[in-house]
Every structure is written in C-alpha cells, then in structure tokens.
Design a protein around this motif. Structure first.
Motif, PDB file in Angstrom:
ATOM      1  N   ALA A 173       0.829  -1.208   0.000  1.00  0.00           N
ATOM      2  CA  ALA A 173       0.000   0.000   0.000  1.00  0.00           C
ATOM      3  C   ALA A 173       0.859   1.252   0.000  1.00  0.00           C
ATOM      4  CB  ALA A 173      -0.928  -0.002   1.213  1.00  0.00           C
ATOM      5  N   LEU A 174       2.010   1.180   0.669  1.00  0.00           N
ATOM      6  CA  LEU A 174       2.907   2.330   0.749  1.00  0.00           C
ATOM      7  C   LEU A 174       3.276   2.827  -0.639  1.00  0.00           C
ATOM      8  CD1 LEU A 174       4.647   4.184   2.535  1.00  0.00           C
ATOM      9  CD2 LEU A 174       6.432   2.441   2.453  1.00  0.00           C
ATOM     10  N   GLY A 175       3.637   1.893  -1.516  1.00  0.00           N
ATOM     11  CA  GLY A 175       4.019   2.280  -2.868  1.00  0.00           C
ATOM     12  C   GLY A 175       2.848   2.809  -3.672  1.00  0.00           C
ATOM     13  N   ASN A 176       1.687   2.147  -3.581  1.00  0.00           N
ATOM     14  CA  ASN A 176       0.532   2.536  -4.387  1.00  0.00           C
ATOM     15  C   ASN A 176      -0.072   3.863  -3.949  1.00  0.00           C
ATOM     16  OD1 ASN A 176      -0.404   0.315  -6.438  1.00  0.00           O
ATOM     17  ND2 ASN A 176       0.333  -0.797  -4.652  1.00  0.00           N
ATOM     18  N   ILE A 177      -0.239   4.050  -2.648  1.00  0.00           N
ATOM     19  CA  ILE A 177      -0.827   5.292  -2.150  1.00  0.00           C
ATOM     20  C   ILE A 177       0.074   6.473  -2.471  1.00  0.00           C
ATOM     21  CG2 ILE A 177      -1.522   6.545  -0.073  1.00  0.00           C
ATOM     22  CD1 ILE A 177      -2.296   3.823   1.129  1.00  0.00           C
ATOM     23  N   SER A 178       1.370   6.279  -2.294  1.00  0.00           N
ATOM     24  CA  SER A 178       2.315   7.354  -2.591  1.00  0.00           C
ATOM     25  C   SER A 178       2.219   7.774  -4.053  1.00  0.00           C
ATOM     26  CB  SER A 178       3.749   6.907  -2.275  1.00  0.00           C
ATOM     27  OG  SER A 178       3.920   6.696  -0.893  1.00  0.00           O
ATOM     28  N   MET A 179       2.064   6.803  -4.948  1.00  0.00           N
ATOM     29  CA  MET A 179       1.988   7.131  -6.374  1.00  0.00           C
ATOM     30  C   MET A 179       0.743   7.950  -6.700  1.00  0.00           C
ATOM     31  SD  MET A 179       3.509   3.818  -8.419  1.00  0.00           S
ATOM     32  CE  MET A 179       2.549   2.563  -7.566  1.00  0.00           C
ATOM     33  N   ILE A 180      -0.351   7.672  -6.014  1.00  0.00           N
ATOM     34  CA  ILE A 180      -1.583   8.441  -6.238  1.00  0.00           C
ATOM     35  C   ILE A 180      -1.386   9.891  -5.813  1.00  0.00           C
ATOM     36  CG2 ILE A 180      -3.988   8.719  -5.524  1.00  0.00           C
ATOM     37  CD1 ILE A 180      -4.118   5.657  -5.249  1.00  0.00           C
ATOM     38  N   TYR A 181      -0.835  10.081  -4.620  1.00  0.00           N
ATOM     39  CA  TYR A 181      -0.599  11.442  -4.141  1.00  0.00           C
ATOM     40  C   TYR A 181       0.446  12.157  -4.996  1.00  0.00           C
ATOM     41  CZ  TYR A 181      -3.369  11.174   0.157  1.00  0.00           C
ATOM     42  OH  TYR A 181      -4.400  11.097   1.055  1.00  0.00           O
ATOM     43  N   ASP A 182       1.468  11.421  -5.410  1.00  0.00           N
ATOM     44  CA  ASP A 182       2.491  12.025  -6.268  1.00  0.00           C
ATOM     45  C   ASP A 182       1.865  12.572  -7.545  1.00  0.00           C
ATOM     46  OD1 ASP A 182       4.470  11.395  -4.461  1.00  0.00           O
ATOM     47  OD2 ASP A 182       5.046   9.534  -5.466  1.00  0.00           O
ATOM     48  N   SER A 183       0.908  11.835  -8.090  1.00  0.00           N
ATOM     49  CA  SER A 183       0.234  12.280  -9.313  1.00  0.00           C
ATOM     50  C   SER A 183      -0.514  13.587  -9.081  1.00  0.00           C
ATOM     51  CB  SER A 183      -0.740  11.197  -9.797  1.00  0.00           C
ATOM     52  OG  SER A 183      -0.055   9.995 -10.090  1.00  0.00           O
ATOM     53  N   ILE A 184      -1.100  13.733  -7.893  1.00  0.00           N
ATOM     54  CA  ILE A 184      -1.815  14.974  -7.570  1.00  0.00           C
ATOM     55  C   ILE A 184      -0.836  16.142  -7.490  1.00  0.00           C
ATOM     56  CG2 ILE A 184      -3.190  16.161  -5.816  1.00  0.00           C
ATOM     57  CD1 ILE A 184      -4.399  13.443  -5.086  1.00  0.00           C
ATOM     58  N   PHE A 185       0.293  15.930  -6.806  1.00  0.00           N
ATOM     59  CA  PHE A 185       1.287  17.000  -6.689  1.00  0.00           C
ATOM     60  C   PHE A 185       1.856  17.384  -8.057  1.00  0.00           C
ATOM     61  CE2 PHE A 185       1.832  15.614  -2.151  1.00  0.00           C
ATOM     62  CZ  PHE A 185       1.487  16.835  -1.588  1.00  0.00           C
ATOM     63  N   ILE A 186       2.107  16.394  -8.889  1.00  0.00           N
ATOM     64  CA  ILE A 186       2.638  16.667 -10.225  1.00  0.00           C
ATOM     65  C   ILE A 186       1.631  17.481 -11.031  1.00  0.00           C
ATOM     66  CG2 ILE A 186       3.235  15.577 -12.429  1.00  0.00           C
ATOM     67  CD1 ILE A 186       4.539  13.324 -10.780  1.00  0.00           C
ATOM     68  N   THR A 187       0.349  17.145 -10.894  1.00  0.00           N
ATOM     69  CA  THR A 187      -0.698  17.896 -11.589  1.00  0.00           C
ATOM     70  C   THR A 187      -0.759  19.333 -11.084  1.00  0.00           C
ATOM     71  OG1 THR A 187      -2.010  15.882 -11.906  1.00  0.00           O
ATOM     72  CG2 THR A 187      -3.164  17.988 -12.114  1.00  0.00           C
ATOM     73  N   GLN A 188      -0.656  19.500  -9.767  1.00  0.00           N
ATOM     74  CA  GLN A 188      -0.668  20.855  -9.213  1.00  0.00           C
ATOM     75  C   GLN A 188       0.510  21.676  -9.729  1.00  0.00           C
ATOM     76  OE1 GLN A 188      -0.793  20.207  -4.897  1.00  0.00           O
ATOM     77  NE2 GLN A 188      -2.921  20.900  -4.868  1.00  0.00           N
ATOM     78  N   HIS A 189       1.682  21.057  -9.731  1.00  0.00           N
ATOM     79  CA  HIS A 189       2.906  21.798 -10.068  1.00  0.00           C
ATOM     80  C   HIS A 189       3.019  22.110 -11.557  1.00  0.00           C
ATOM     81  CE1 HIS A 189       7.027  23.167  -9.288  1.00  0.00           C
ATOM     82  NE2 HIS A 189       7.369  22.573 -10.417  1.00  0.00           N
ATOM     83  N   TYR A 190       2.729  21.120 -12.396  1.00  0.00           N
ATOM     84  CA  TYR A 190       2.979  21.280 -13.827  1.00  0.00           C
ATOM     85  C   TYR A 190       1.746  21.686 -14.634  1.00  0.00           C
ATOM     86  CZ  TYR A 190       7.542  19.128 -13.057  1.00  0.00           C
ATOM     87  OH  TYR A 190       8.818  18.856 -12.625  1.00  0.00           O
TER      88      TYR A 190
END
Length: 275
Positions: A233-250
């Motif tokens: 779950a650590l890997g999967n949940i992190s990837m979901i949140y990472d996608s949100i941050f990437i969307t916010q930033h870029y």
C-alpha cells in the motif's frame, strides 16, 4: 534462468527504490535551507512522517530479525517467509533520520536561522492522528498480553503487535500528504514545496511495488503482498498522491505567481492550531 533473472531484478529494484526514496528526503530540507524559510509548506507532513517511519522501521526489524515473528508469519501464510528485505530496513532508518532533521526546521526554526513562517505548529488533526495511532498499538499490546493462547493461527500473538505497528505507517501514508495538497490549493501555488522529492518518490513507489510483485510471483503465492500489505500500500498510495502533486505543479499552478499573502493562510483555522 528466468528465476535467476527475476531474482536479480528484484535485488536491483530494491536498491534503486531505496536510493530513489532515500534521495527524496533531501530536496525539501535543502530547499528550506536555501530559502532560509519553510513558507509555502506545513509542518504536518514531516511531523507525522517521523511517527510513520519510526513504525515502519520497527515493523521491518521485527519481520527481518525476529525468529518468533517470522515463525508466526510462516504459520499464518503456509510456511512462507516475510518479503521484507534488508534494504527496507536501511531505507526506513534513513527516512526516519531525515524526517527528524526536516521537522526540526519547522519546530526549531530559530536554531536554523529561518524566517518565521506560518504553519510551523502541527495541526490538531495531525496530533489527533498521531495520538490515535499510538493508542491503537498500546491496545493491541494489551490484548496480546491478555491472550491465553500462543497459536498464531487462532490467537492474538506478537505478530499482531507488529502488524499494528506496521499499520501506523499505512495510516500515516493515507493522510500525510493531504495538508500540503490543501495548502497548495489555498496558496494557488506550489512555491516552497519541492517537486524533486515527488518525482523521486514516484520512482521509488513504482519500483517498490514491482519488487514485491516479483518476489510474490517467484514464491508462486501472492500472500507476499497480502501478508505485508503495508509495503504494498505504501508504494501505491504514494503514487496516487504524487500524481496529484505533479498535476498541481505542472498543470494547475504552472503559470500562477506565488501570492505572499496566501502563505499566511493556515490549513486549519487558528483555533484548530492551538495545542
């Protein structure tokens, strides 16, 4: 031949994800140091990270080194061994140390000669989550101590304490990014928040899940994942949140200037920030 290649890939993925995830803890601390400020970010993320990685470190130690825990795990999972590897332990310890350093930049900003910034005190929400996690582990210890049996299949045993500690990390991962996502939304900017740590975190997440999938496939049993849900779950949940941050930033805030007054907006109101 194929098994040998998969074993090699598992080892490579393990150490590369260790390096990527470990490196992800440096950009934010270095950015704070370069700016001499933590403005644009909140202490909630590094604060709860300390608890999360402490729990992750302890649970990994138990799975890797404790004969009792490994025997109880095998009893519940048809004789299989935990998929925790040595790089999981080194990663958790390194992450814990870096999280402590980063949180000190918020809680003891004067020692770092940082400009005082809002959001340097943990929110009541994060403090409540931390207290709830600790309470849950303590209650599990009480239940295991009171349990009369020692059958890992049917009774509460030491393995359940390790699982409870491991789930602390899972809970932390579920909520730790939310305050910063909200802060970015309020500020309409990601200034102060390092995108480099997110890109490294995403890389680590992909490789961590891939390593666990390879290990489980080689054992011809997916209990390597179900038996260690925290790592998966650590890997999967992190990837979901990472996608949100990437969307916010870029995407969302790519061309939006940072508004200084927005930094003063707290994630929670002043009343909730009082301890």
């Amino acid at each position: 031949m194929a098994d040998g290649l998969l074993t090699f890939l598992s080892g490579v993925f393990g150490w590369v994800y260790f390096l990527a995830w470990s490196a992800s803890f440096y950009p934010q601390a270095l950015l704070n140091w370069r700016r001499r400020s933590t403005s644009g970010t909140t202490v909630d993320f590094p604060f709860i990270n300390v608890l999360g990685f402490l729990a992750y470190f302890v649970s990994n130690l138990a799975f890797y080194y404790s004969p009792e825990i490994r025997a109880q795990y095998a009893a519940r999972h048809r004789g299989l061994e935990p998929t925790v590897q040595f790089n999981d332990i080194t990663f958790a310890l390194h992450a814990l140390i870096l999280s402590i350093i980063t949180v000190s930049q918020y809680l003891f900003s004067s020692l770092w000669n940082f400009t005082p910034s809002p959001g340097n005190r943990p929110s009541r929400f994060i403090l409540g989550v931390a207290a709830g996690c600790i309470t849950g582990v303590v209650l599990t210890c009480v239940i295991v101590t009171a349990s009369a049996g020692n059958d890992a299949l049917y009774d509460w045993v030491a393995l359940d304490i390790v699982y409870a500690i491991g789930y602390v990390k899972l809970i932390v991962t579920l909520i730790k990014y939310t305050p910063q996502i909200v802060a970015n939304y309020n500020n309409q900017s990601t200034e102060g928040w390092s995108i480099s740590q997110i890109l490294l975190d995403l890389t680590g997440g992909v490789l961590s899940v891939s390593q666990q999938a390879i290990d489980s496939y080689q054992q011809r049993d997916w209990s390597g994942i179900t038996g260690n849900p925290v790592k998966f779950a650590l890997g999967n949940i992190s990837m979901i949140y990472d996608s949100i941050f990437i969307t916010q930033h870029y995407v969302l805030y790519r061309n939006k200037p940072h508004h200084a007054h927005a930094e003063g907006e707290r994630l929670l109101d002043d009343e909730e920030r009082r301890v």
